[in-house]
Structure formats: C-alpha cells, structure tokens
Write an enzyme that holds these catalytic residues in place. Structure first.
Site, PDB file in Angstrom:
ATOM      1  N   ASP A 103       7.779  40.558  78.900  1.00 32.25           N
ATOM      2  CA  ASP A 103       8.478  40.042  80.087  1.00 32.25           C
ATOM      3  C   ASP A 103       8.534  41.169  81.114  1.00 32.25           C
ATOM      4  O   ASP A 103       9.402  42.040  81.027  1.00 32.25           O
ATOM      5  CB  ASP A 103       9.909  39.614  79.735  1.00 32.25           C
ATOM      6  CG  ASP A 103       9.949  38.412  78.812  1.00 32.25           C
ATOM      7  OD1 ASP A 103       9.660  37.307  79.281  1.00 32.25           O
ATOM      8  OD2 ASP A 103      10.277  38.587  77.622  1.00 32.25           O
ATOM      9  N   ARG A 135      10.140  45.575  81.023  1.00 23.41           N
ATOM     10  CA  ARG A 135      10.014  46.116  79.666  1.00 23.41           C
ATOM     11  C   ARG A 135       9.327  47.488  79.666  1.00 23.41           C
ATOM     12  O   ARG A 135       9.726  48.370  78.938  1.00 23.41           O
ATOM     13  CB  ARG A 135       9.224  45.159  78.772  1.00 23.41           C
ATOM     14  CG  ARG A 135       9.768  43.744  78.711  1.00 23.41           C
ATOM     15  CD  ARG A 135      11.183  43.671  78.213  1.00 23.41           C
ATOM     16  NE  ARG A 135      11.617  42.289  78.044  1.00 23.41           N
ATOM     17  CZ  ARG A 135      12.867  41.888  78.139  1.00 23.41           C
ATOM     18  NH1 ARG A 135      13.830  42.752  78.416  1.00 23.41           N
ATOM     19  NH2 ARG A 135      13.181  40.623  77.966  1.00 23.41           N
ATOM     20  N   LYS A 168       8.054  30.162  84.794  1.00 22.10           N
ATOM     21  CA  LYS A 168       9.202  29.766  83.980  1.00 22.10           C
ATOM     22  C   LYS A 168      10.402  29.473  84.883  1.00 22.10           C
ATOM     23  O   LYS A 168      10.457  29.968  86.005  1.00 22.10           O
ATOM     24  CB  LYS A 168       9.535  30.866  82.961  1.00 22.10           C
ATOM     25  CG  LYS A 168       9.806  32.261  83.557  1.00 22.10           C
ATOM     26  CD  LYS A 168       9.905  33.286  82.444  1.00 22.10           C
ATOM     27  CE  LYS A 168      10.298  34.652  82.961  1.00 22.10           C
ATOM     28  NZ  LYS A 168      10.259  35.681  81.924  1.00 22.10           N
ATOM     29  N   HIS A 169      11.311  28.580  84.448  1.00 19.59           N
ATOM     30  CA  HIS A 169      11.476  27.922  83.161  1.00 19.59           C
ATOM     31  C   HIS A 169      11.513  26.420  83.435  1.00 19.59           C
ATOM     32  O   HIS A 169      12.503  25.929  83.978  1.00 19.59           O
ATOM     33  CB  HIS A 169      12.764  28.338  82.486  1.00 19.59           C
ATOM     34  CG  HIS A 169      12.971  29.817  82.399  1.00 19.59           C
ATOM     35  ND1 HIS A 169      13.405  30.586  83.469  1.00 19.59           N
ATOM     36  CD2 HIS A 169      12.805  30.684  81.371  1.00 19.59           C
ATOM     37  CE1 HIS A 169      13.521  31.856  83.095  1.00 19.59           C
ATOM     38  NE2 HIS A 169      13.168  31.955  81.823  1.00 19.59           N
ATOM     39  N   HIS A 177      20.870  31.717  76.783  1.00 18.46           N
ATOM     40  CA  HIS A 177      20.826  32.614  75.636  1.00 18.46           C
ATOM     41  C   HIS A 177      21.998  32.337  74.692  1.00 18.46           C
ATOM     42  O   HIS A 177      21.903  32.607  73.486  1.00 18.46           O
ATOM     43  CB  HIS A 177      20.884  34.074  76.095  1.00 18.46           C
ATOM     44  CG  HIS A 177      19.645  34.531  76.796  1.00 18.46           C
ATOM     45  ND1 HIS A 177      19.458  34.348  78.144  1.00 18.46           N
ATOM     46  CD2 HIS A 177      18.531  35.152  76.337  1.00 18.46           C
ATOM     47  CE1 HIS A 177      18.280  34.843  78.490  1.00 18.46           C
ATOM     48  NE2 HIS A 177      17.697  35.327  77.416  1.00 18.46           N
ATOM     49  N   ASP A 224      10.467  28.972  75.655  1.00 15.40           N
ATOM     50  CA  ASP A 224      11.286  30.169  75.757  1.00 15.40           C
ATOM     51  C   ASP A 224      11.630  30.569  74.326  1.00 15.40           C
ATOM     52  O   ASP A 224      11.332  29.851  73.368  1.00 15.40           O
ATOM     53  CB  ASP A 224      12.534  29.882  76.589  1.00 15.40           C
ATOM     54  CG  ASP A 224      13.121  31.131  77.238  1.00 15.40           C
ATOM     55  OD1 ASP A 224      12.771  32.255  76.815  1.00 15.40           O
ATOM     56  OD2 ASP A 224      13.931  30.993  78.177  1.00 15.40           O
TER      57      ASP A 224
END
Length: 601
Positions: free
Chosen positions: A140, A148, A244-245, A257, A330
């Site tokens: 990501d 990242r 996304k998403h 999440h 996801d």
C-alpha cells in the site's frame, strides 16, 4: 556461491519463467526472434491447463509474510503458516501473491536494496513451487499517510494534497515515481490510488487519502494516477494499480478496520457521487479494483458487506460498469468483513460474489481448504475458479510479471530516491499548501522571527517542522501537546509562547479531539502572532476558534512540512485550493470555506 555462479543461476531461473508468457519475439535460445507472440488470453489458458486445483486456488490468495529476507527463520511464520521462512510460505501454498508491510507486527522493510533481495528470493520460491508462476508482490503505497516504503525512497504527499495543487500532470508524475521506485525493488502491484469521494467530513478512515469531496475532481486525478502507475514506461518499470474501495467508502462514518460501516445513500446518489472515479479508472485501463467492507442497502438490501455481495461486485461492477479486470478484496483480517460470517465462510462467499483475489485471510490454511472443500462439494465449480485464475494470469502477463520477475539490487539506488524524484515531490508539496484564513494578516510576515515555537499535535511532526524552520533562518523549538492536551501541557505551551516572536500550532482532527480547541484559545490569548495548521484533514479550520490565520497541508510527511516552513517564512506563496467543502464544525450543512477556496499573497 561466486558472483558468476549466482548470476548464472539467476539467468536459469529467469528463463524458466519466460515460456509462461510465450514471448517468442525475445529470441530466447532455440526460438526464432521473428516468431509472433501469442495473446495473453491464449497464453493464460495454456498456463491454466498445467495447474492442479490446489495450485489454481493458491493463485487466488495474497498474504503477508514475516521477515526481511526470503530465508529468514521467523517464529511468526510458524505461528501463522506452520513453516519457518517466507520462502516456505510461498512454496507450501503455491501463492499467487504477497503483500509487504512496515509496521511493528509485520515488517518487511529495512532499505530498498534489502527489499529487492527479499523480492528476488520470494520469486525464486514461487518458481520452485508446484505452480511455478511468479508472484504479484504488493504493498500500500498511496503516498502521505499510507506509505510503506519511506525514505530514502521518495515520499509523496497525500492524494488530497496533490489535488489541492489542481495539476493532474503532477498527479500522474507522482504515481510514476511511486510505481517506478516500487518496481525497482521488485514490488509489482500498488494498492493505489484511492478512488473514494470523501463526501463525509467525519469519515474516520479515508479523509486526505481521497483526492476530493467532488466526484469530478476525484475522477480527473484518479485517471491521471492510473496512467502514471501503469503507462509510464516499459512494463518492467510499471506496477499494477488498484482503485479502492468499491463501491465507495467516502461516506462512511465508521472505520471498517474495526466495525462494519453502513452507507445510507440512494442508488441514484451513488451513481452521481461514488461511481465516477471508478468509471475513470476503468476507462484508463486499471488492472485491479479493491472491494470495500461496507454495507450499502440501496445496492444490496441483504446487508452483506460489498466484498461478499454479488449484486454489487457482479451486478454493478462487472455488468453495469463493464469491468473485466481483477477484483481483489480489502484485507480479510479486518473486523468489518468478519462481523457476519466465519473465517471459513468468507473466502467462499467472496468468490461467489465475484472476487478474484483474496487478500490476507486471518488463517490462510483454513481459507484455502474452505475453497477447495467448496469445489469438491459442488458449492463452487472449478470453472468459477478458472475464471479468476485466468484474470490473475492475464494481469501478470500484461504487467510483465511473468517475464520480468527479478530485479537487480545493484541498480536499486540509482532508481530510488533520486535527486530528480525528490525535487519533483517537493515541487508538488510546495503547490499544495492552502491558506484557508488570514483575517489578522499574520502572513506574510513583516520580518523574519528570531524565535519561533512549534507546538500542538505530533512528536515527530513538531520536531521535524521546528528543524525545517530553523534551517530557513528562525530559531525554532518544538513542544508537542498531542491530540488531547492536558491543562499542564497547555500551560507549558503558553509559557513557552511568551518568549518567542511567532507561534505555529499544529492540529489533527479537532472534531474528535476538541481539547485542541482549548489550546488554540490559550495561545490566542497570549497576544503573540499565531499560525494554526491543519496538519491532516482540512476540516479542522472550520471549527469555532479564535485563530485568524489557518493553513492546511493535508499531511505531515517531510516534503509537506518543508513546504509549510517555506510558506510560513515567505520562501514560497500558498497556491493550494480546497478539494473539499469545509463545514462549520460538525454542522455539515453549513459550508464555512467552500471547495476551491484558497488565499494567496
């Protein structure tokens, strides 16, 4: 192993992958260079016929691995997968892909050269596995908050910062840089760009990851980034993008999440607001689209999350929007998708809904066996599995993953974090800073402050900004007070403010953490010149407060803080325009600073 021997082994393994793609035009030994290449469809079918059911199913899964080298023995791998090393994870499950992380629990990043060696090692493991098919290696890397691979790689601002500059060419260039640097270290898929329209200012998980609260602007920038990721060089230099998403996470009021969001938007409103950026991505030839773990009753009244919804993924995405590429979930370890079903049920339901790739199931072995059992019992057909495997194989063929799975670690640092890339990133950040309010005329400064206090949110953010301001000629000190400053911290900031010429106070999500408003009031009461900065979401400036000068940076990576320092001290002028409406605090029906607003001097 000598260098010459290692290189020879590398060439042998690489050549092993070449027949998968049928690239006869390359003139591989024994093959005439004048022969015509077969199509991706034909070659994908040919490759599919050589796979067992277990190998096919393995190609549909993408998981994390624990470790920074392919052969690192890591206890977490034994706990998660029943083997010792990342390479053994790949070989055991014939995996189609892996995803890299940089957090405390799953850390694959030290430096770019190390990542390149990890990628090569995992690709060798994939070619040793029964499937003998190179991996999609994903991460990501949206830029900004979701990064990242950080420095010395090039850091790019958040999506909303980029769109504040209103330059789609800059967005395309940002994606080119991100993609080329990722591919240089062996990462060939980026789960970006975010195609959500941030229509809800209280959205706790999207925010500045979205380009805009307006579908038209978001669509322009999504399309530009897809082109930057996928069409900005040779296939071996580019990455697969993932919009996304779907069907759109921008109106969510909760974080998927942790819980299952419900979007109570009409179908007509969905088409007008959420669909356009995904249409733009499809038009631009996006390789993959990521599903959202959200309920959308107007699209599917069953209450199933979109990831498990056939009416949404097959009915809307495939049939209505005509998308033919890969659909990836996801993370299946997120709480939202696990709220209604077991970990054994989820992958089967996802495939029935129209998913092609299953990302990060909590228990990989359980997930794979659930799919295999469903096929053996007739709940899923092998033909349905083949449909998804073919899409994955065609993506790998078209992106050059099957023919160019390896990278050269010796060349990484000539491609990653280059002076040209760093300068481009800084230029994008310089154009993003938005002056929202300047009623008191604090800026531009009449004279350079001898001493400056940087306070408010963020330990590293306040420290970094103070260092950058000092480098530009003012003696700046940092005193962070966090998102919920105590009375003692506020008193300390007030005391420090009395000894400086300028106060810069950083905020982050005032609506959720209103004690930051108390700090703003106390600093205003000192009588010192104060510049408030919304260091993440620009909506902070809309809450009632006495600070008359407000800037927005849409993030706090190093280039954004450098741009902020330059604007405060008059090195560059603010040029950004709001990509969203900023409401009057929690009164979302009242716009305080409209879309397109931005001061300059």
């Amino acid at each position: 192993m000598t260098t010459r021997t290692a290189h020879a082994r590398h060439r042998r393994i690489h050549a092993f992958a070449l027949p998968l793609a049928g690239l006869l035009t390359l003139g591989v030994a024994g093959v005439p260079a004048t022969a015509q290449p077969v199509t991706a469809d034909v070659e994908a079918q040919r490759t599919l016929r050589g796979l067992t059911l277990e190998q096919k199913v393995g190609q549909l899964f993408v998981t994390w691995v624990n470790g920074k080298s392919a052969d690192e023995v890591n206890a977490k791998n034994k706990a998660d997968f029943g083997v010792d090393t990342p390479a053994q994870v790949i070989e055991k499950y014939h995996l189609g892909g892996v995803i890299y992380f940089n957090n405390d629990s799953r850390d694959n990043f030290d430096d770019p050269v190390q990542v390149a060696k990890l990628s090569n090692g995992l690709q060798r493991a994939a070619l040793r596995s029964g499937a003998r098919i190179p991996l999609q290696i994903a991460t990501d890397q949206e830029g900004g908050t979701v990064t990242r691979m950080g420095a010395p790689a090039t850091e790019l601002p958040n999506a909303m910062a980029i769109s504040a500059g209103r330059d789609t060419k800059a967005a395309q260039e940002a994606a080119r840089i991100l993609g080329h640097e990722l591919r240089a270290v062996g990462i060939n898929q980026d789960f970006a760009p975010d195609a959500d329209v941030n229509s809800n200012p209280a959205n706790p998980v999207i925010g500045v990851r979205s380009f805009s609260g307006r579908p038209e602007l978001a669509s322009q920038f999504v399309e530009a980034q897809v082109k930057g990721f996928q069409n900005s060089g040779r296939r071996s230099e580019t990455v697969s993008a993932a919009a996304k998403h779907f069907p759109g996470h921008g109106d969510a009021a909760t974080d998927s999440h942790h819980e299952l969001p419900r979007i109570d938007r009409s179908e007509d409103s969905w088409r007008a607001t959420d669909v356009p950026p995904f249409k733009a991505a499809i038009k631009a030839g996006i390789d993959s689209i990521m599903s959202a773990h959200i309920q959308f009753p107007s699209l599917d009244p069953s209450g199933e999350p979109a990831t498990l919804s056939k009416p949404i993924l097959t009915g809307k995405l495939r049939e209505e929007l005509g998308y033919r590429g890969v659909v990836v979930t996801d993370s299946l370890s997120m709480d939202a998708v696990r709220e209604m079903h077991t970990d054994a049920e989820i992958p089967v339901l996802a495939l029935k809904a129209g998913i092609d790739q299953l990302l990060m199931p909590v228990n990989l072995e359980l997930a794979i066996n659930s799919v295999l059992d469903a096929v053996r019992k007739g709940e899923l057909t092998e033909r349905r599995i083949d449909e998804s495997v073919l899409r994955v194989l065609k993506l790998k063929l078209n992106r050059g993953i099957l023919t160019s799975p390896f990278v050269d670690p010796a060349k990484v640092m000539s491609k990653v974090g280059t002076p040209a890339n760093l300068a481009t990133a800084q230029g994008i950040a310089d154009r993003s800073v938005t002056a929202i309010r300047n009623d008191g005329g604090v800026l531009p400064l009449k004279q350079q402050p001898a001493k400056t206090l940087v306070t408010g949110w963020g330990v590293s953010t306040t420290t970094s900004l103070a260092a950058k301001l000092t480098a530009h000629g003012t003696q700046a000190t940092a005193l962070q007070t966090g998102q919920a400053p105590t009375d003692a911290q506020i008193s300390q900031a007030v005391a420090a403010a009395k000894n400086v010429d300028l106060v810069v106070v950083l905020t982050n999500n005032v609506g959720t953490y209103p004690l930051q408003g108390k700090l703003l009031q106390a600093l205003a009461d000192t009588g010192k010149p104060v510049v408030a900065v919304a260091a993440q979401i620009p909506y902070d400036a809309g809450y009632e407060n006495p600070i008359e000068t407000w800037l927005a940076t849409y993030g706090y990576i190093s280039p954004s803080l450098e741009a902020l320092a330059r604007v405060i001290l008059g090195k560059v002028k603010p040029q950004g325009k709001l990509p969203v409406d900023v409401p009057a605090g929690k009164d979302v029906g009242t716009v305080k600073y409209p879309f397109g607003h931005g001061l300059t001097w």
